[in-house]
Design an enzyme around this catalytic site. Structure first.
Site, short mmCIF file in Angstrom:
data_model
loop_
_atom_site.label_atom_id
_atom_site.label_comp_id
_atom_site.label_asym_id
_atom_site.label_seq_id
_atom_site.Cartn_x
_atom_site.Cartn_y
_atom_site.Cartn_z
N ARG A 98 0.94 -0.85 -0.14
CA ARG A 98 -0.18 0.08 0.17
C ARG A 98 1.04 0.91 0.01
O ARG A 98 1.98 1.06 1.30
CB ARG A 98 -0.96 0.12 1.02
CG ARG A 98 -1.25 1.32 1.42
CD ARG A 98 -2.64 1.57 2.24
NE ARG A 98 -4.42 0.82 1.54
CZ ARG A 98 -5.27 0.93 2.83
NH1 ARG A 98 -5.46 1.36 3.66
NH2 ARG A 98 -5.92 0.24 1.51
N HIS B 238 -7.32 0.76 -6.25
CA HIS B 238 -7.72 0.09 -4.89
C HIS B 238 -8.12 -1.57 -4.88
O HIS B 238 -9.52 -1.99 -4.79
CB HIS B 238 -8.77 0.64 -3.53
CG HIS B 238 -8.54 0.23 -2.65
ND1 HIS B 238 -7.57 -1.24 -2.15
CD2 HIS B 238 -9.39 0.73 -1.35
CE1 HIS B 238 -8.08 -1.42 -0.77
NE2 HIS B 238 -8.76 -0.32 -0.60
N GLN C 246 -10.04 -3.92 -3.38
CA GLN C 246 -11.30 -3.31 -2.44
C GLN C 246 -12.66 -3.82 -3.72
O GLN C 246 -13.69 -4.16 -3.52
CB GLN C 246 -11.51 -1.52 -2.13
CG GLN C 246 -12.29 -1.09 -1.75
CD GLN C 246 -13.02 -1.74 -0.10
OE1 GLN C 246 -11.83 -1.67 0.60
NE2 GLN C 246 -14.15 -1.97 -0.66
N ASP D 45 -17.37 6.99 -0.51
CA ASP D 45 -16.02 7.08 0.20
C ASP D 45 -15.59 8.39 0.36
O ASP D 45 -16.25 8.79 -0.07
CB ASP D 45 -14.71 5.92 -1.62
CG ASP D 45 -13.46 6.43 -0.59
OD1 ASP D 45 -13.57 6.05 0.46
OD2 ASP D 45 -12.44 5.72 -1.75
N CYS E 173 -16.57 1.92 0.67
CA CYS E 173 -15.51 1.08 1.30
C CYS E 173 -14.47 1.18 2.54
O CYS E 173 -13.94 0.47 3.04
CB CYS E 173 -14.22 1.29 -0.08
SG CYS E 173 -13.42 3.21 0.42
N ARG F 87 -13.60 -8.06 2.25
CA ARG F 87 -12.13 -8.10 1.91
C ARG F 87 -11.42 -9.68 2.40
O ARG F 87 -10.09 -10.03 1.83
CB ARG F 87 -12.34 -6.69 2.63
CG ARG F 87 -11.95 -5.59 2.13
CD ARG F 87 -12.16 -5.30 1.32
NE ARG F 87 -10.54 -5.17 0.58
CZ ARG F 87 -9.57 -4.14 1.15
NH1 ARG F 87 -9.96 -3.00 1.71
NH2 ARG F 87 -8.11 -4.24 0.67
#
Ligand code: CP
Ligand code: NVA
Length: 311
Positions: free
Chosen positions: A111, A138, A141, A233, A273, A301
């Site tokens: 990340r 992402h 996700q 988001d 998310c 996830r």
């Protein structure tokens, strides 16, 4: 468990757009199966003794814990590698880091900020690299998002999804993933906050192949109307803290509240998310309301990434 297909072995997962619909479907199918096995507490140690190194240059709750618990449930183990604790943080090159880590680890999750750094890591690593979020993507996700929609609605094809808010990393990966599966995707953002043009062009091409649509609008109400899935988001992503005040002003109204839910299709799913900011991009009552699938989405996830690692 049936034998796993071999053809995804060794593949990097850097962007959702580089994976075919069939390959993504293989991941989602296995994720569903692993979810059931985990529910029944049946062992599924598909990666005994395997190691996952997780490099973090940004904070994380879900990504870190789902990867760490996920690899353990598969019989392997994870190492949390804060970038500032590595020599990487003192100027060791990505190339040297990738070369050395490949001698110790079976896979690397990263990340970070720049997508180019993840691509460079993957170029020099001999083990699979998984993108755990960059400024522009992402993909893990998006896997969990697609899994959740398919689980709740039974299909992805033809489903109308409205993304309302900042056209950020999460929006870009979701848009491309939705396009792969022939969904009808609409993003409502303020002018200047549209998703990355490269992601839009990848998504448009994928949508054309799969029979879906990609629309970009500036009216959240118009996007939400009749949508079967509503998604939002944060307005200021990690690394954008200094822009927060401006973004709060510019993005006001581009969130999900009771009125947004009211104009969507009856029973529309609400996704986010996480982490959420109550009263900004989503209201607390909607997040915890009857149409929210956010907690399943967060759980997924775990299952989606376990499938990815196992494959
Ligand atoms: N959604 C998500 O990636 O959450 P974290 O930042 O907590 O990992
Ligand atoms: N867009 C957000 C997602 C967090 C999971 C960010 O990049 O901070």
């Amino acid at each position: 468990m049936r034998a796993l297909p071999e053809h995804l072995k060794g593949r990097d997962f850097l962007r959702i757009g580089t994976w075919s619909r069939a390959d993504l479907e293989t991941v989602l199918d296995l994720a569903d199966e692993l979810k059931q096995l985990q529910r029944r507490r049946e062992a599924h140690e598909l990666l005994p003794g395997r190691s996952l190194g997780m490099i973090f240059e940004k904070p994380s709750t879900r990504t870190r814990i789902s990867f760490e618990v996920g690899i353990a449930q598969l019989g392997g183990f994870a190492l949390h590698l804060a970038a500032h604790d590595l020599q990487l943080g003192r100027g060791e090159t990505i190339k040297d880091t990738a070369t050395v880590l490949s001698r110790y680890l079976d896979a690397i999750m990263i990340r970070t900020f720049a997508q180019a750094d993840v691509e460079e890591l993957a170029e020099h690593a001999d083990v699979p690299v998984l993108n755990g979020l960059t400024d522009s993507a992402h993909p893990c996700q998006a896997l969990a998002d697609l899994m959740t929609i398919r689980e709740r609605l039974g299909t992805l094809e033809g489903i109308r999804l409205a993304y309302v808010g900042d056209g950020n990393n999460v929006c870009a990966s979701l848009m491309v993933g939705a396009a792969r599966f022939g969904m009808s995707f609409v993003a409502a953002t303020p002018a200047g906050y549209e998703p990355d043009p490269e992601a839009v062009s990848t998504a448009r091409q994928a949508a054309e192949e799969a029979g879906g649509t990609i629309e970009l609008v500036h009216d959240p109400g118009e996007a939400a109307r009749e949508a079967q899935v509503l998604y939002t988001d944060v307005w200021a992503s990690m690394g954008q803290e200094e822009e927060r005040e401006v973004r709060l002003r510019d993005l006001a109204g581009f969130g999900i509240d009771g009125d947004t839910v009211a104009v969507a299709a009856p029973g529309a799913l609400v996704l986010h998310c996480l982490p959420a900011h109550y009263g900004e991009e989503i209201t607390e009552d909607v997040l915890y309301g009857p149409q929210s699938a956010v907690w399943d989405q967060a759980e997924n996830r775990l299952h989606a990434q376990k499938a990815l690692m196992a494959l």
